[in-house]
Structure formats: structure tokens, C-alpha cells
Design a protein around this motif. Structure first.
Motif, PDB file in Angstrom:
ATOM      1  N   PHE A   1      -4.404 -21.127   9.720  1.00  0.00           N
ATOM      2  CA  PHE A   1      -3.339 -21.105   8.720  1.00  0.00           C
ATOM      3  C   PHE A   1      -3.114 -19.696   8.184  1.00  0.00           C
ATOM      4  O   PHE A   1      -4.043 -18.884   8.137  1.00  0.00           O
ATOM      5  N   GLU A   2      -1.906 -19.465   7.736  1.00  0.00           N
ATOM      6  CA  GLU A   2      -1.567 -18.258   6.983  1.00  0.00           C
ATOM      7  C   GLU A   2      -1.388 -18.694   5.531  1.00  0.00           C
ATOM      8  O   GLU A   2      -0.693 -19.681   5.256  1.00  0.00           O
ATOM      9  N   ILE A   3      -2.008 -17.986   4.611  1.00  0.00           N
ATOM     10  CA  ILE A   3      -1.865 -18.311   3.190  1.00  0.00           C
ATOM     11  C   ILE A   3      -0.542 -17.699   2.712  1.00  0.00           C
ATOM     12  O   ILE A   3      -0.357 -16.488   2.797  1.00  0.00           O
ATOM     13  N   VAL A   4       0.351 -18.548   2.221  1.00  0.00           N
ATOM     14  CA  VAL A   4       1.676 -18.072   1.785  1.00  0.00           C
ATOM     15  C   VAL A   4       1.886 -18.217   0.281  1.00  0.00           C
ATOM     16  O   VAL A   4       2.905 -17.776  -0.240  1.00  0.00           O
ATOM     17  N   GLY A   5       0.908 -18.811  -0.412  1.00  0.00           N
ATOM     18  CA  GLY A   5       1.008 -18.936  -1.853  1.00  0.00           C
ATOM     19  C   GLY A   5      -0.337 -19.262  -2.467  1.00  0.00           C
ATOM     20  O   GLY A   5      -1.166 -19.936  -1.856  1.00  0.00           O
ATOM     21  N   GLU A   6      -0.552 -18.734  -3.660  1.00  0.00           N
ATOM     22  CA  GLU A   6      -1.777 -18.990  -4.405  1.00  0.00           C
ATOM     23  C   GLU A   6      -1.436 -19.229  -5.865  1.00  0.00           C
ATOM     24  O   GLU A   6      -0.581 -18.542  -6.424  1.00  0.00           O
ATOM     25  N   ARG A   7      -2.089 -20.227  -6.439  1.00  0.00           N
ATOM     26  CA  ARG A   7      -1.901 -20.541  -7.866  1.00  0.00           C
ATOM     27  C   ARG A   7      -0.420 -20.608  -8.237  1.00  0.00           C
ATOM     28  O   ARG A   7       0.020 -19.987  -9.202  1.00  0.00           O
ATOM     29  N   ARG A   8       0.320 -21.396  -7.484  1.00  0.00           N
ATOM     30  CA  ARG A   8       1.766 -21.523  -7.712  1.00  0.00           C
ATOM     31  C   ARG A   8       1.990 -22.462  -8.887  1.00  0.00           C
ATOM     32  O   ARG A   8       1.684 -23.642  -8.837  1.00  0.00           O
ATOM     33  N   LYS A   9       2.498 -21.904  -9.962  1.00  0.00           N
ATOM     34  CA  LYS A   9       2.721 -22.680 -11.175  1.00  0.00           C
ATOM     35  C   LYS A   9       4.133 -23.261 -11.176  1.00  0.00           C
ATOM     36  O   LYS A   9       5.079 -22.606 -10.767  1.00  0.00           O
ATOM     37  N   THR A  10       4.239 -24.500 -11.646  1.00  0.00           N
ATOM     38  CA  THR A  10       5.527 -25.140 -11.862  1.00  0.00           C
ATOM     39  C   THR A  10       5.470 -25.795 -13.239  1.00  0.00           C
ATOM     40  O   THR A  10       4.398 -25.860 -13.856  1.00  0.00           O
ATOM     41  N   LYS A  11       6.587 -26.313 -13.692  1.00  0.00           N
ATOM     42  CA  LYS A  11       6.599 -27.021 -14.971  1.00  0.00           C
ATOM     43  C   LYS A  11       5.766 -28.298 -14.903  1.00  0.00           C
ATOM     44  O   LYS A  11       5.337 -28.822 -15.920  1.00  0.00           O
ATOM     45  N   LEU A  12       5.537 -28.780 -13.680  1.00  0.00           N
ATOM     46  CA  LEU A  12       4.847 -30.062 -13.499  1.00  0.00           C
ATOM     47  C   LEU A  12       3.367 -29.920 -13.183  1.00  0.00           C
ATOM     48  O   LEU A  12       2.641 -30.904 -13.174  1.00  0.00           O
ATOM     49  N   GLY A  13       2.924 -28.715 -12.899  1.00  0.00           N
ATOM     50  CA  GLY A  13       1.525 -28.510 -12.555  1.00  0.00           C
ATOM     51  C   GLY A  13       1.360 -27.279 -11.686  1.00  0.00           C
ATOM     52  O   GLY A  13       2.315 -26.544 -11.440  1.00  0.00           O
ATOM     53  N   GLU A  14       0.142 -27.068 -11.220  1.00  0.00           N
ATOM     54  CA  GLU A  14      -0.173 -25.885 -10.417  1.00  0.00           C
ATOM     55  C   GLU A  14      -0.691 -26.304  -9.053  1.00  0.00           C
ATOM     56  O   GLU A  14      -1.424 -27.279  -8.929  1.00  0.00           O
ATOM     57  N   ILE A  15      -0.293 -25.543  -8.043  1.00  0.00           N
ATOM     58  CA  ILE A  15      -0.778 -25.752  -6.686  1.00  0.00           C
ATOM     59  C   ILE A  15      -1.730 -24.604  -6.393  1.00  0.00           C
ATOM     60  O   ILE A  15      -1.351 -23.437  -6.483  1.00  0.00           O
ATOM     61  N   ASP A  16      -2.964 -24.918  -6.022  1.00  0.00           N
ATOM     62  CA  ASP A  16      -3.965 -23.874  -5.826  1.00  0.00           C
ATOM     63  C   ASP A  16      -3.658 -22.985  -4.635  1.00  0.00           C
ATOM     64  O   ASP A  16      -3.679 -21.761  -4.756  1.00  0.00           O
ATOM     65  N   LEU A  17      -3.385 -23.583  -3.478  1.00  0.00           N
ATOM     66  CA  LEU A  17      -3.119 -22.806  -2.261  1.00  0.00           C
ATOM     67  C   LEU A  17      -1.980 -23.440  -1.480  1.00  0.00           C
ATOM     68  O   LEU A  17      -1.854 -24.664  -1.433  1.00  0.00           O
ATOM     69  N   ILE A  18      -1.186 -22.577  -0.860  1.00  0.00           N
ATOM     70  CA  ILE A  18      -0.144 -23.038   0.056  1.00  0.00           C
ATOM     71  C   ILE A  18      -0.384 -22.297   1.364  1.00  0.00           C
ATOM     72  O   ILE A  18      -0.483 -21.069   1.379  1.00  0.00           O
ATOM     73  N   ALA A  19      -0.534 -23.069   2.428  1.00  0.00           N
ATOM     74  CA  ALA A  19      -0.862 -22.482   3.720  1.00  0.00           C
ATOM     75  C   ALA A  19       0.070 -23.068   4.777  1.00  0.00           C
ATOM     76  O   ALA A  19       0.501 -24.221   4.670  1.00  0.00           O
ATOM     77  N   ARG A  20       0.359 -22.261   5.792  1.00  0.00           N
ATOM     78  CA  ARG A  20       1.230 -22.772   6.850  1.00  0.00           C
ATOM     79  C   ARG A  20       0.748 -22.330   8.215  1.00  0.00           C
ATOM     80  O   ARG A  20       0.093 -21.301   8.359  1.00  0.00           O
ATOM     81  N   LYS A  21       1.052 -23.157   9.177  1.00  0.00           N
ATOM     82  CA  LYS A  21       0.976 -22.783  10.576  1.00  0.00           C
ATOM     83  C   LYS A  21       2.131 -23.509  11.246  1.00  0.00           C
ATOM     84  O   LYS A  21       2.804 -24.324  10.609  1.00  0.00           O
ATOM     85  N   THR A  22       2.400 -23.210  12.462  1.00  0.00           N
ATOM     86  CA  THR A  22       3.590 -23.714  13.128  1.00  0.00           C
ATOM     87  C   THR A  22       3.820 -25.202  12.864  1.00  0.00           C
ATOM     88  O   THR A  22       2.967 -26.033  13.188  1.00  0.00           O
ATOM     89  N   GLY A  23       4.937 -25.495  12.233  1.00  0.00           N
ATOM     90  CA  GLY A  23       5.339 -26.877  12.017  1.00  0.00           C
ATOM     91  C   GLY A  23       4.653 -27.613  10.882  1.00  0.00           C
ATOM     92  O   GLY A  23       4.899 -28.792  10.674  1.00  0.00           O
ATOM     93  N   LEU A  24       3.793 -26.938  10.126  1.00  0.00           N
ATOM     94  CA  LEU A  24       3.029 -27.611   9.075  1.00  0.00           C
ATOM     95  C   LEU A  24       2.832 -26.704   7.865  1.00  0.00           C
ATOM     96  O   LEU A  24       2.446 -25.546   7.999  1.00  0.00           O
ATOM     97  N   VAL A  25       3.099 -27.262   6.689  1.00  0.00           N
ATOM     98  CA  VAL A  25       2.806 -26.577   5.435  1.00  0.00           C
ATOM     99  C   VAL A  25       1.835 -27.456   4.651  1.00  0.00           C
ATOM    100  O   VAL A  25       2.085 -28.648   4.446  1.00  0.00           O
ATOM    101  N   VAL A  26       0.719 -26.860   4.250  1.00  0.00           N
ATOM    102  CA  VAL A  26      -0.312 -27.574   3.495  1.00  0.00           C
ATOM    103  C   VAL A  26      -0.342 -27.034   2.063  1.00  0.00           C
ATOM    104  O   VAL A  26      -0.421 -25.828   1.843  1.00  0.00           O
ATOM    105  N   PHE A  27      -0.263 -27.954   1.127  1.00  0.00           N
ATOM    106  CA  PHE A  27      -0.420 -27.653  -0.286  1.00  0.00           C
ATOM    107  C   PHE A  27      -1.813 -28.167  -0.645  1.00  0.00           C
ATOM    108  O   PHE A  27      -2.077 -29.369  -0.539  1.00  0.00           O
ATOM    109  N   ALA A  28      -2.695 -27.265  -1.013  1.00  0.00           N
ATOM    110  CA  ALA A  28      -4.102 -27.632  -1.178  1.00  0.00           C
ATOM    111  C   ALA A  28      -4.559 -27.546  -2.629  1.00  0.00           C
ATOM    112  O   ALA A  28      -4.311 -26.553  -3.312  1.00  0.00           O
TER     113      ALA A  28
END
Length: 124
Positions: free
Chosen positions: A34-61
Motif C-alpha cells: 500500500f501507499e499511505i495517502v492520508g494520516e489522521r484525516r479529521k472530519t466533522k464526523l470523526g477521524e480516520i487514522d490512516l488512508i492507504a491505497r493500492k491498485t483498485g483498493l482504498v483502505v481506511f484504517a
């Protein structure tokens, strides 16, 4: 040391451990291709610790660290996952294309143990 100072120091230690766990989880995901494309992504609804992607797949961890492996069993629950899912829904379009699959995973970490990677932890 006052009680307020003690609570503040405890929060700082917990935040530092959380950041270290997220870095460890990011490294683990990179080793999985995976390539890490986001860390500690804050939204009004909560926080996503990690966002990772590889071909055809995005994982919100969601990453959880506990000092004792036994405590990981209660580190994540439906309420916490629902908050992550709401945050993902708010920002998924920024990371995933129309042909990408999206997944919400949990990565559990404790000292001396391999990461426990739970794929598709949230499936409403």
C-alpha cells in the motif's frame, strides 16, 4: 504535580503512543504493497487514522494500540467503527475513484506482537 497536570501528561503520553502505533501500522501497510495517502484525516464526523491505497483498493484504517495484547479485545467496538464509517463516507470521494473498492480495516497493535489486521471490519 496537580491532578490537572497529571491528566494532561497522561493524555500527551497516550497521544504519543497513538502516533507511534499509527506509524507502525503505516509501515505494516506499506510492506503489504500500500501507499499511505492520508494520516489522521479529521472530519466533522470523526477521524480516520490512516488512508492507504493500492491498485483498485482504498483502505481506511482505524489503528488501536494497547500495552497488553489482552486489552485489544475491547479496543474497538461497533460505536467506534460507526464513527469511522461516517467519516469515511464524508471523504471517500477524495481518495477513491469510481472503479476503486473501499474497505474499512482495523489494525491492532501491542508490544512484542505482530499487527492484527482485520480486513473489512465494518460491513453495515
Amino acid at each position: 504535580m496537580s491532578e490537572k497536570t497529571s491528566i494532561s501528561a497522561k493524555r500527551q503520553r497516550a497521544d504519543q503512543k497513538g502516533r507511534e502505533a499509527e506509524a507502525q501500522a503505516a509501515q505494516y501497510l506499506m510492506l503489504q504493497g500500500f501507499e499511505i495517502v492520508g494520516e489522521r484525516r479529521k472530519t466533522k464526523l470523526g477521524e480516520i487514522d490512516l488512508i492507504a491505497r493500492k491498485t483498485g483498493l482504498v483502505v481506511f484504517a482505524e489503528v488501536k494500540w494497547r500495552a497488553r495484547k489482552a486489552d485489544l479485545a475491547t479496543a474497538i467496538d461497533e460505536y467506534r467503527l460507526a464513527r469511522v464509517a461516517a467519516a469515511v463516507e464524508a471523504v471517500a470521494h477524495e481518495y477513491a475513484g469510481p472503479d476503486d473498492d473501499i474497505r474499512i480495516d482495523v489494525i491492532l497493535l501491542s508490544p512484542g506482537s505482530r499487527p492484527d489486521h482485520i480486513e473489512n471490519a465494518w460491513m453495515p
